[in-house]
Motif scaffolding. Sequence first.
Motif, PDB file in Angstrom:
ATOM      1  N   LYS A 122       3.642 -12.535   8.172  1.00 22.68           N
ATOM      2  CA  LYS A 122       5.106 -12.608   8.067  1.00 22.68           C
ATOM      3  C   LYS A 122       5.539 -13.823   7.253  1.00 22.68           C
ATOM      4  O   LYS A 122       6.480 -13.737   6.466  1.00 22.68           O
ATOM      5  N   LYS A 123       4.863 -14.949   7.449  1.00 23.54           N
ATOM      6  CA  LYS A 123       5.189 -16.151   6.670  1.00 23.54           C
ATOM      7  C   LYS A 123       4.936 -15.917   5.185  1.00 23.54           C
ATOM      8  O   LYS A 123       5.683 -16.399   4.336  1.00 23.54           O
ATOM      9  N   CYS A 124       3.880 -15.192   4.872  1.00 23.16           N
ATOM     10  CA  CYS A 124       3.550 -14.898   3.464  1.00 23.16           C
ATOM     11  C   CYS A 124       4.529 -13.909   2.844  1.00 23.16           C
ATOM     12  O   CYS A 124       4.803 -13.983   1.652  1.00 23.16           O
ATOM     13  N   LEU A 125       5.035 -12.986   3.646  1.00 20.41           N
ATOM     14  CA  LEU A 125       5.893 -11.922   3.128  1.00 20.41           C
ATOM     15  C   LEU A 125       7.388 -12.210   3.284  1.00 20.41           C
ATOM     16  O   LEU A 125       8.207 -11.306   3.152  1.00 20.41           O
ATOM     17  N   ASN A 126       7.741 -13.448   3.520  1.00 23.48           N
ATOM     18  CA  ASN A 126       9.161 -13.802   3.568  1.00 23.48           C
ATOM     19  C   ASN A 126       9.760 -13.491   2.198  1.00 23.48           C
ATOM     20  O   ASN A 126       9.270 -13.973   1.174  1.00 23.48           O
TER      21      ASN A 126
ATOM     22  N   GLU B  44      11.664 -20.050   1.294  1.00 23.85           N
ATOM     23  CA  GLU B  44      11.343 -20.101   2.717  1.00 23.85           C
ATOM     24  C   GLU B  44       9.911 -19.640   3.015  1.00 23.85           C
ATOM     25  O   GLU B  44       9.445 -19.788   4.138  1.00 23.85           O
ATOM     26  N   ARG B  45       9.249 -19.087   2.024  1.00 27.91           N
ATOM     27  CA  ARG B  45       7.884 -18.600   2.198  1.00 27.91           C
ATOM     28  C   ARG B  45       6.949 -19.781   2.420  1.00 27.91           C
ATOM     29  O   ARG B  45       7.162 -20.869   1.887  1.00 27.91           O
TER      30      ARG B  45
ATOM     31  N   TRP C 264       2.652 -14.350  -1.612  1.00 28.15           N
ATOM     32  CA  TRP C 264       3.174 -13.006  -1.305  1.00 28.15           C
ATOM     33  C   TRP C 264       2.037 -11.979  -1.426  1.00 28.15           C
ATOM     34  O   TRP C 264       1.829 -11.162  -0.526  1.00 28.15           O
TER      35      TRP C 264
ATOM     36  N   PRO D 152      11.433 -16.768  -1.576  1.00 27.32           N
ATOM     37  CA  PRO D 152      10.332 -17.655  -1.958  1.00 27.32           C
ATOM     38  C   PRO D 152      10.515 -19.096  -1.476  1.00 27.32           C
ATOM     39  O   PRO D 152       9.537 -19.762  -1.134  1.00 27.32           O
TER      40      PRO D 152
ATOM     41  N   LYS E  68       4.132 -19.196  -5.023  1.00 30.27           N
ATOM     42  CA  LYS E  68       4.726 -18.379  -3.963  1.00 30.27           C
ATOM     43  C   LYS E  68       4.485 -16.886  -4.221  1.00 30.27           C
ATOM     44  O   LYS E  68       4.409 -16.104  -3.284  1.00 30.27           O
TER      45      LYS E  68
END
Length: 84
Positions: free
Chosen positions: A58-62, A67-68, A9, A65, A5
Amino acid sequence: IYTEKSDIWSLGVICYELTHGRPPWKCLSESDLRKEIQKPDIYFNDQLVSKEMKDFIKKCLNPNPAERVSLREMKEDTWVKRVI
């Protein structure tokens, strides 16, 4: 804790920087950065990125971790499928 994760990110940050020419957050200190990355909104220039790419970043930068997006989920992402 460093996991896959963390790499996801980093990929989100790299995608943002490649499209916008700057990091997703404007911060002068590490403590400011820690606060900023917890905020849900990231500025996107819609002329530089498609809606699909914005959703992927946005999915990558949740910040959470758990929820990423995972590597498995990433393979099914609309934008990823289009560029691969």
